[in-house]
Design an enzyme around this catalytic site. Structure first.
Site, PDB file in Angstrom:
ATOM      1  CD  GLU A  43     -75.221  77.286  -4.035  1.00  0.00           C
ATOM      2  OE1 GLU A  43     -75.027  76.511  -4.993  1.00  0.00           O
ATOM      3  OE2 GLU A  43     -76.150  77.169  -3.227  1.00  0.00           O
ATOM      4  NE  ARG A 269     -65.946  69.126 -11.970  1.00  0.00           N
ATOM      5  CZ  ARG A 269     -66.640  70.046 -11.271  1.00  0.00           C
ATOM      6  NH1 ARG A 269     -67.332  70.955 -11.884  1.00  0.00           N
ATOM      7  NH2 ARG A 269     -66.642  70.007  -9.961  1.00  0.00           N
ATOM      8  CE  LYS A 279     -69.386  74.455  -3.733  1.00  0.00           C
ATOM      9  NZ  LYS A 279     -69.829  75.829  -3.920  1.00  0.00           N
TER      10      LYS A 279
HETATM   11  P1  ATP Z   1     -68.939  71.599  -6.398  1.00  0.00           P
HETATM   12  O1  ATP Z   1     -69.144  70.678  -7.537  1.00  0.00           O
HETATM   13  O2  ATP Z   1     -67.712  71.325  -5.608  1.00  0.00           O
HETATM   14  O3  ATP Z   1     -70.152  71.797  -5.522  1.00  0.00           O
HETATM   15  P2  ATP Z   1     -69.656  73.996  -7.754  1.00  0.00           P
HETATM   16  O4  ATP Z   1     -69.341  74.130  -9.195  1.00  0.00           O
HETATM   17  O5  ATP Z   1     -71.048  73.725  -7.405  1.00  0.00           O
HETATM   18  O6  ATP Z   1     -68.629  72.987  -7.101  1.00  0.00           O
HETATM   19  P3  ATP Z   1     -69.463  76.772  -7.255  1.00  0.00           P
HETATM   20  O7  ATP Z   1     -69.412  77.445  -5.957  1.00  0.00           O
HETATM   21  O8  ATP Z   1     -70.664  76.936  -8.085  1.00  0.00           O
HETATM   22  O9  ATP Z   1     -69.216  75.256  -6.950  1.00  0.00           O
HETATM   23  O10 ATP Z   1     -68.163  77.084  -8.090  1.00  0.00           O
HETATM   24  C1  ATP Z   1     -67.707  78.366  -8.372  1.00  0.00           C
HETATM   25  C2  ATP Z   1     -66.915  78.331  -9.642  1.00  0.00           C
HETATM   26  O11 ATP Z   1     -65.856  77.397  -9.538  1.00  0.00           O
HETATM   27  C3  ATP Z   1     -67.784  77.908 -10.807  1.00  0.00           C
HETATM   28  O12 ATP Z   1     -67.554  78.778 -11.872  1.00  0.00           O
HETATM   29  C4  ATP Z   1     -67.305  76.517 -11.113  1.00  0.00           C
HETATM   30  O13 ATP Z   1     -67.419  76.249 -12.481  1.00  0.00           O
HETATM   31  C5  ATP Z   1     -65.862  76.536 -10.660  1.00  0.00           C
HETATM   32  N1  ATP Z   1     -65.424  75.192 -10.280  1.00  0.00           N
HETATM   33  C6  ATP Z   1     -65.990  74.377  -9.355  1.00  0.00           C
HETATM   34  N2  ATP Z   1     -65.356  73.188  -9.318  1.00  0.00           N
HETATM   35  C7  ATP Z   1     -64.348  73.263 -10.216  1.00  0.00           C
HETATM   36  C8  ATP Z   1     -63.325  72.362 -10.656  1.00  0.00           C
HETATM   37  N3  ATP Z   1     -63.209  71.140 -10.138  1.00  0.00           N
HETATM   38  N4  ATP Z   1     -62.459  72.779 -11.601  1.00  0.00           N
HETATM   39  C9  ATP Z   1     -62.553  74.025 -12.114  1.00  0.00           C
HETATM   40  N5  ATP Z   1     -63.488  74.921 -11.754  1.00  0.00           N
HETATM   41  C10 ATP Z   1     -64.386  74.557 -10.827  1.00  0.00           C
HETATM   42 MG    MG Z   2     -72.158  75.483  -8.914  1.00  0.00          MG
END
Ligand code: ATP
Ligand code: MG
Length: 562
Positions: A43, A269, A279
């Site tokens: 995102e 994760r 984020k």
């Molecule tokens: P955050 O929790 O930092 O806001 P998010 O999951 O909301 O992260 P996205 O932009 O939706 O952020 O993430 C894009 C991809 O990266 C998704 O498929 C998510 O599952 C993966 N991802 C995010 N954080 C991690 C992590 N700590 N380890 C592995 N994959 C991750």
């Molecule tokens: Mg997300």
């Protein structure tokens, strides 16, 4: 800990077949697909962090290993929090990490027309309804993990009424939050995600891709699987918190006339100790100026690691080292530091830089004389040599001279001898002090018979680094350390926040440092081992020609907390 290599292809070949590799291999063997398609779906509401690197390596890595495609798809359904700046940064970070997406960059927002049509389709099937409950009421009706939910009083609206209301939602007749479109599934389901989840919300907001075309936006759940289907994604890989969303993901695919049936798989994760990877929190660090931007070298963002001097190969190797499993855990940040040390130890040229200069005059060395010494750039790799002029005046580090040395001290002390790296043995004859008693200059003598050989009749154990006074490059050195001093930064004292765990010494700026003359030519992002000091890189942003700023990437050894 297995020993990583800095060459990712050998790492991949030697890599264990983690469960996702096994699944893909089995699917290909069984002929389920001729070619796999994965996607990385960020995102655009922040910069990518080290957790995303794991997901990138998994998704792009699988596609690469198995000859498939990986798409970059922005999951851009929340215009209020998204921004073009993040889109640009994410694209550049994926490329920097060494991956490229198949075809054009994709946006979930390009499927808004299709998603709208599918929402209408669900209404027509009697599987979706417009609901007028306020968010508070909806929460109440939803029940809890222990209690079933209750049906919304709007659940039994007719298809015609729902079609009319949904069209009017789209036409902008209602205010934000006044109505939502919900799937009609099961308010008593033990899986909360199936209790009539929201498909569309009203949001009168400008979207970075679609402008003002829409005032209703689809939810993540309604968007994700259908976007996968539209793109022909075969393996939709996400993190474990989406496991409970999988039944919903499959429900949409079963009810809608989608062109393909992707499958969702989850993995754990990445959590790193001493590190924040949310984020929202990273944005707070930036917005409240606890750091200098998203690419501050202390940040866990990829652009931060890049500016810190991390290499893409080290990060990829780290992701390979930690593996891919379905059990959540916390990885020691020392593993990441190990990965970058390994890479830089093998590949970074050696150089000398005096961080806290102390002037040394070699009294028995003729004024004006210069000897151009040649030093190897690397002890093991053939990286050539560099010139190092030896002159009467030079600098050593203030920490390498001790008036009252402790027992076993191997550096310079009054009357003692030490070797200058790659050069002669010198003896400290006299220390000149300022009015406060600080040593400001050393008068030394050198033994002309010690270049490349041991002195006669005595042992000189210590070797220290130095630079010539003339020709050395005055520079700024930024000593970076971990941003958080506690292993679990998000766990704070009662009433506190993760901000209370910021390490006040995470950045120490030294000015007036002196780097050896060969570093005058150093370019942005060049990396070096400064002998005895650590690994450094030329800062990407703040360096000017002939005026480098060096960022400490990592210390030579893991001495954290000692
Ligand atoms: P955050 O929790 O930092 O806001 P998010 O999951 O909301 O992260 P996205 O932009 O939706 O952020 O993430 C894009 C991809 O990266 C998704 O498929 C998510 O599952 C993966 N991802 C995010 N954080 C991690 C992590 N700590 N380890 C592995 N994959 C991750
Ligand atoms: Mg997300």
């Amino acid at each position: 800990m297995s020993k990583p290599t800095s060459d990712s292809s050998t790492a991949a070949k030697a890599a264990p077949a983690h469960f996702l590799r096994q699944i893909v291999q089995a699917d290909l063997d069984a002929g389920k697909q001729a070619k796999i398609v994965t996607r990385f779906p960020p995102e655009p509401n922040g910069y990518l962090h080290i957790g995303h690197a794991k997901s990138i390596c998994v998704n792009f890595g699988l596609a690469k290993e198995f000859g498939g495609d990986c798409h970059l798809r922005f999951d851009d359904t929340n215009p209020a929090k998204e921004d073009q700046e993040y889109i640009d940064a994410i694209k550049s970070d994926v490329h920097w990490l060494g991956f490229d997406w198949a075809g054009e960059v994709r946006y979930a927002s390009s499927y808004f027309d299709q998603l709208y049509a599918w929402a209408v389709n669900l209404i027509e099937q009697g599987l979706a309804y417009v609901c007028d409950l306020t968010p508070e009421q909806a929460r109440e009706y939803r029940g809890s993990l222990t209690e079933p939910g209750r049906n919304s009083p709007f659940r039994d609206r007719s298809v015609a009424e729902n079609l009319d209301l949904f069209a009017r939602m789209k036409a902008g007749e209602f205010k934000d939050g006044e109505k939502v479109l919900r799937a009609k599934i099961d308010m008593a389901s033990p899986n909360m995600n199936l209790r009539d989840p929201i498909l569309y919300r009203i949001r009168h907001a400008h979207h970075h891709q679609t402008g003002d075309a829409w005032c209703i936006y689809p939810s993540y759940d309604f968007t994700h699987g259908q976007s996968d289907a539209l793109e022909g994604v075969t393996h939709s890989i996400c993190t474990l918190e989406f496991e409970d969303h999988r039944p919903l993901y499959e429900w949409f695919l079963a009810k809608l006339p989608v062109p393909a049936q992707p499958r969702q798989y989850e993995f754990a994760r990445l959590n790193l100790n001493y590190t924040v990877t949310s984020k929202r929190k990273l944005k707070q660090l930036v917005d409240e100026a606890h750091v200098h931007g998203w690419d501050d070298p202390r940040m866990s963002t990829l652009s931060g690691y890049r500016r810190r001097g991390y290499t893409p190969a080290a990060i990829r190797n780290f992701c390979e080292m930690i593996g891919v499993t379905r059990s959540n855990g916390v990885v020691d940040v020392a593993m990441l530091e190990f990965a970058i040390r390994e890479d830089l130890d093998q590949n970074a040229p050696r150089a000398m830089c005096v961080l806290r200069p102390l002037k040394v005059v070699i009294t028995n060395y003729p004024e004006g004389q210069v000897e151009n010494l040649e030093l190897a750039r690397h002890p093991k790799q053939d990286l050539g040599v560099r010139q190092l002029p030896f002159t009467r005046e030079l600098y050593i580090d203030q920490g390498d001279y001790e008036e009252n040395p402790p027992k076993g001290y191997k550096r310079l002390e009054p009357g003692g001898e030490v070797r200058l790296r790659g050069s002669y043995v010198i003896r400290a004859d006299e220390a000149i002090k300022d009015a406060d008693g600080n040593v400001v200059e050393l008068r030394c003598s050198y033994d002309p018979d010690t270049l490349g050989k041991n002195p006669e009749g005595r042992k000189v154990k210590g070797v220290i680094h130095w630079v010539p006074a003339a020709g050395s490059v005055e520079c700024e050195v930024r000593l970076y350390d971990r941003l958080f001093r506690s292993a679990q930064p998000e766990k704070s004292e009662e009433g506190g926040s993760f901000l209370d765990n910021i390490n006040p010494e995470s950045l120490v700026v030294l000015k007036g440092c002196r780097a050896e003359p060969s570093l005058a030519q150093a370019q942005a992002e060049d990396r070096f081992q400064f002998e005895r000091e650590g690994y450094f890189c030329v800062d990407l942003k703040d360096s000017a020609p002939g005026k480098p700023v060096f960022n400490r990437t990592v210390t030579l050894r893991d001495s954290w907390g000692q």
